[in-house]
Design an enzyme around this catalytic site. Sequence first.
Site, short mmCIF file in Angstrom:
data_model
loop_
_atom_site.label_atom_id
_atom_site.label_comp_id
_atom_site.label_asym_id
_atom_site.label_seq_id
_atom_site.Cartn_x
_atom_site.Cartn_y
_atom_site.Cartn_z
N GLU A 130 7.78 14.94 38.01
CA GLU A 130 6.74 15.74 38.78
C GLU A 130 7.14 16.16 40.17
OE1 GLU A 130 3.14 13.66 38.15
OE2 GLU A 130 3.32 13.63 35.91
N LYS A 138 -7.40 16.45 30.84
CA LYS A 138 -6.27 17.36 30.46
C LYS A 138 -6.59 18.15 29.32
CE LYS A 138 -3.17 13.41 32.23
NZ LYS A 138 -2.37 12.33 31.59
#
EC number: 4.2.1.11
Length: 428
Positions: free
Chosen positions: A204, A337
């Site tokens: 990430e 999400k």
Amino acid sequence: MTVYVEKVRALEIFDSRGNPTVEVHAYLSDGTVAKAEVPSGASTGEKEAVELRDGGNRLQGKGVTQAVTNVNGPINDALKGLSPYNQAEIDRTMIKLDGTLNKAKLGANAILGTSMAIARAAARSKDEPLYRYLGGCELEMPQTFHNVINGGKHADNGIDIQEFMITPVAKNSFRDGFEKIVNTYHALKAVIEEAGFETGLGDEGGFAPNLNSSEEALKMLRKAIIKAGYKPRKDIAIAFDAAASSFYNTEDGKYHFEGHIWNGEEMLQYYDKLLKEFPEIISCEDPFDENDWENFEKFTAKFGSTHQVVADDNVCTNPKLVRKAIKDKLCNSILIKLNQIGTITETLETIRLARKNNMTTMVSHRSGETGDTFIADFTVATNAGQLKSGAPARSERVEKYNRLLEIENQIGVENERLNHFPNNVDFD
């Protein structure tokens, strides 16, 4: 002229970790074309909607050609002729077509890609930015959380907590806050190098030094904040995502954490010590295994009045699970999400449910990302309030923040108009 969905077409592309994923193109009868790309996670909850993979030897079994076929065949046939402006009808048609509780037949990756692509095409057809089309008026920029030290399943090092994040507390604008994050990120690189560690990046965009403990990572963050010229907690605060399911052992029911084997009570004592030692921590995500609701509830009872306690893996953006979390007082914040539930409509239902029950929400990227900036617009459109999308590094992460900079500029210029702009999309 009545505008309708003419066709949807998908193809297999690759995400930021080199794994296959789905890209969907939506074609409308007025000539509008738009696409969407679907992300995927490394740390996934067992209750997430099914990401359809091919299996077999090709691409380590991770191919998505069946999901692509499902878009090009049955999904396309079911959606042809429908209004792209009625998102609820689009999504419910696909949910009904799938016919399973977890989208296992068609695949959440096929369904979500189509849901997003049609929403984007509808916005483009009306010549509106996606955030305005989805949200209408009274839009706000989000608080952002940036994963700058990666551990757990996001990195190959000795840290079990998966994400150490920083967030700008004192800021005059989104741009001002983001610049503070960028300054702290570069200061962190110097701190890591000075300590003799490598500065390779995790999935990430955060650094992944081979540290021995989470405390060591937190001390580095504190030092970096100060080195950048800011005050811990007052200017820049810290958050973490433990992703505790990744170090919970189902065989012995214990947490195998950084050389220790602890039961739930011992893990709770560790967090108590950690939060006292690092008062700059303001938000904690998934401190216990997704099925360890008892200790998760204890954590919230103990720290929920002073800290944001975010539930991810145990609720998976699922309205039914969020209702249970509310009833059990599991948490005070819900991670959002889109690919955990698989449609825009269901994601919106979860956000509304959380907000109605005085919970905060945080929209999230996945570790396997693409250059698609949908979640940036979605976060602003829904006034979700918070977004985490990784470090200010790696283009698939920075694209989201650059999109927010664009949106902030547009909102600033058009604020008066936006305050009176009708919501054109039907989510009911």
